[in-house]
Design a protein around this motif. Structure first.
Motif, PDB file in Angstrom:
ATOM      1  N   LYS A 213       0.844  -1.189   0.000  1.00  0.00           N
ATOM      2  CA  LYS A 213       0.000   0.000   0.000  1.00  0.00           C
ATOM      3  C   LYS A 213       0.883   1.245   0.000  1.00  0.00           C
ATOM      4  N   VAL A 214       0.525   2.200  -0.836  1.00  0.00           N
ATOM      5  CA  VAL A 214       1.312   3.429  -0.946  1.00  0.00           C
ATOM      6  C   VAL A 214       0.717   4.511  -0.048  1.00  0.00           C
ATOM      7  N   VAL A 215       1.584   5.157   0.698  1.00  0.00           N
ATOM      8  CA  VAL A 215       1.207   6.302   1.520  1.00  0.00           C
ATOM      9  C   VAL A 215       1.857   7.530   0.900  1.00  0.00           C
ATOM     10  N   GLY A 216       1.043   8.394   0.314  1.00  0.00           N
ATOM     11  CA  GLY A 216       1.584   9.613  -0.276  1.00  0.00           C
ATOM     12  C   GLY A 216       1.960  10.600   0.813  1.00  0.00           C
ATOM     13  N   ASN A 217       3.196  11.050   0.795  1.00  0.00           N
ATOM     14  CA  ASN A 217       3.666  11.958   1.841  1.00  0.00           C
ATOM     15  C   ASN A 217       4.097  13.298   1.230  1.00  0.00           C
TER      16      ASN A 217
END
Length: 346
Positions: free
Chosen positions: A210-214
């Motif tokens: 899962k990608v967490v955009g920061n």
């Protein structure tokens, strides 16, 4: 459940992993935090001073103790010297749980209080002067892999590992030890490059990524990430005054973290909980055995002078129900739990 944070150097993965650990602790969940990055910053992100962080015991320095304890009375392991980072448990092995006290945690973990909530912190340890030019960092994280192979975690129990930057974790089987891997990505081309590499490497191993955009600043950044990573984008995180104060060493109470960021952390927890609910213990054990046999043939047999394929206990499957059959000393009672049998060595 076991959770990894990965990402490009500078993406903010250590900051986000520390926020997630604080979030879990604030929700009164049992947490073990592991700093497995070559740059050891998780302790500082959790509020330790420079000297305190540097004084954390190194897992790698206690590898003989870890091996001796985990070996237990497993008859398939002749001595601790024949154990390598991928050695799987079997009948007679000692298993770790998240909430217990044991000699491994006593030697290698320190309990931190985050706004009064306890968290166990473990660290691989940094490169030392003796390592420079002669050692690979994966020799450091081998202790983490060995512990995770012997750790039986249950629902609402969390092991959060801040991994080394980039795709270096694919140099071992460690990347398969997690229920979910959160990849922290900035909304830039470089930010998503590690995602593409990780996605490709993990494709055949059933990795939940899962990608967490920061460092997201607006709709344009969100749309960029959506275009680049598609449905793997789980949530985005923007600027945080709380984080800025924390990085200056003056964090406020965690309950004052911005509401939007608290909601993002809850989204991470929900995703981890859902992934754990679908864990296939048979597959989890099979992957453990697969990488062990691969490492044994590649280098382990030559290094130890033993046929390490003999360490595989056919029919043994790591499973949370084993916790009910662990003897007072932490050892698995002789009868293995028979579910989908692990593959036998050739």
């Amino acid at each position: 459940m076991k959770i990894a944070f990965v990402g490009k150097g500078g993406s903010g993965k250590t900051t986000l992993s520390s926020l997630f650990i604080r979030h879990l602790a604030a929700n009164e969940a049992p947490v073990i935090a592991v700093d497995a990055d070559i740059n050891q910053h998780l302790g500082a992100a959790l509020g330790l001073g420079e000297e305190e962080a540097a004084g954390l015991p190194a897992l790698g320095a206690h590898l003989p103790l870890i091996k001796e304890y985990l070996r237990g009375s497993n008859p398939r392991i002749a001595s601790p010297d024949t154990m390598i980072k991928t050695t799987p448990p079997g009948a007679g092995s000692r298993l770790l749980t998240v909430t217990e006290d044991n000699p491994v945690y006593e030697a290698c973990a320190r309990t931190l209080l985050l706004d009064g909530d306890p968290v166990r912190l473990m660290a691989t340890g940094p490169f030392t002067e003796a390592d420079l030019g002669v050692a690979c960092y994966h020799s450091k994280v081998g202790a983490v892999e060995l512990c995770l192979n012997h750790l039986v975690d249950g629902p609402e129990e969390y092991v959060v590992v801040d991994m080394t930057a980039g795709s270096d974790s694919f140099a071992s089987g460690l990347f398969t030890r997690f229920d979910v891997t959160f990849l922290v990505a900035e909304p830039t081309r470089k930010g998503v490059s590690v995602y593409r590499q990780y996605k490709e490497y993990a494709r055949d191993f059933g990795i939940t990524l899962k990608v967490v955009g920061n460092k997201v600043q607006g709709t344009e950044d969100i749309e960029f990430l959506q275009d680049e990573v598609g449905e793997d984008l789980l949530v985005t995180v923007g600027h945080s005054d709380w984080v800025r104060a924390m990085e200056k060493g003056r964090p406020a109470a965690f309950e004052l973290l911005e509401a939007t960021n608290r909601l993002a952390l809850q989204t991470l927890q929900d995703a981890a909980d859902d992934s754990y609910a679908h864990r296939d213990w048979g597959r989890y054990t099979e992957q453990m055995v697969r990488f062990h046999l691969k490492n044994a043939e590649s280098w382990g047999n030559a290094k130890t002078g033993a046929d390490l394929a003999d360490q595989v206990d056919p029919g043994f499957v790591l499973h949370e129900e084993l916790v009910q059959r662990v003897e007072p000393g932490g050892q698995v009672s002789p009868r293995p739990l028979l579910r989908q049998p692990a593959p036998q060595p050739a």
